[in-house]
Design an enzyme around this catalytic site. Structure first.
Site: not given
Ligand code: AMP
Length: 281
Positions: A34, A37, A61, A147, A149, A153, A186
């Protein structure tokens, strides 16, 4: 843009890049990309000669009964977004490539992994740290972008990188939100239309907490109790945690100060959503 699915091919590509003294920036994800990312990819594009995106739904995880099987996947759409964002390589290995038969090595960070998401998802950060250290070893980036977010982590990855002397600069980027405030995730696709409305309670709690602090309330217990009362009014919402912690130690605070971060994890129906933000800025 190349899509690489084996560790050996990825290592070969990295060797050729490094032979020409080019730098690699790296964005690890679980895919179903999204705009959040994409904002990390844009930051990565500006910082390295080559940009690698990993897409790997990491089985280690996820806990028992969590959404590993159901986690949304769409490599074709992800490839289009990645190409537009200037990605050079997507590394998208199958699980067996990362964890072949006989796999037995894990990375465990102590202390800051024991609270918040670590408390409600035992083993989660062990899986995250293991996969991220493997990815760092394979991709050998100079810079990796995460992120805010996933606030805990990011803190855990910084700890691990420092403790293991990994030669990677870790960069955190702001939370990217939908126009109405919902943090992009996601997992938002799991929400029904009705749940999508109730999911706004996370970002609304952040706004409310900031408002309370701005009007002079600094007692953490009072702020948390007001937020919980509001969240409990949403029938689809079930609180996992609502805490105000010090940004570095992630320990609970009694009084709000410049280091205070509000962190929330709330189930909306079966979907577990997280959000966070500083209370004074
Ligand atoms: P994920 O695919 O959800 O594991 O996230 C992959 C990376 O994208 C991680 O570093 C998250 O913190 C970051 N991320 C997920 N959602 C967001 C968001 N809304 N804004 C900024 N970074 C994000």
């Amino acid at each position: 843009m190349k899509i690489i699915k084996t560790v050996s091919e990825m290592q070969q590509w990295v060797a050729t890049v490094r032979a020409t003294a080019q730098t690699i920036s790296f964005v690890p994800t679980m895919g179903f990309l999204h705009q959040g990312h994409v904002s990390l990819l844009e930051a990565g594009r500006q910082r390295g000669d080559k940009l690698v995106l990993s897409i790997f739904v990491n089985p280690t995880q996820f806990g028992q009964g969590e959404d590993f099987e159901d986690y949304p996947r769409d490599l074709q759409q992800d490839s289009q977004l990645a190409a537009t964002a200037g990605v050079d390589v997507i590394f998208a290995p199958p699980a067996k490539e990362m964890y072949p038969n006989g796999y037995a090595t894990y990375v465990d960070v102590e202390g800051i992994t024991e609270t918040l998401c670590g408390a409600s998802r035992p083993g989660h950060f062990r899986g995250v740290c293991t996969v991220v250290s493997k990815l760092f070893n394979i991709i050998q980036p100079q810079i990796a972008i995460f992120g805010n977010k996933d606030f805990q982590q990011l803190a855990v990855i910084k700890r691990m990188t420092t403790d293991l002397n990994l030669p990677v600069e870790i960069i955190g980027r702001p939370i990217f939100r939908e126009p109405d405030g919902l943090a992009m995730s996601s997992r938002n696709v799991y929400l029904t239309a009705e749940q999508r409305v109730q999911a706004l309670v996370l970002s609304q709690s952040l706004a409310r907490a900031k408002e309370l602090v701005a009007t002079g309330q600094t007692a953490v217990a009072d702020i948390i109790s007001q937020l919980k009362t509001e969240i409990d009014k949403r029938p689809a919402a079930r609180i996992d945690y609502v805490q105000i912690c010090h940004q570095l130690t992630l320990q609970d605070q009694h009084t709000v100060d410049n280091d205070s971060v509000l962190l929330l994890a709330v189930y909306i129906g079966k979907t577990r959503l997280i959000d966070n933000g500083f209370l004074l800025d």
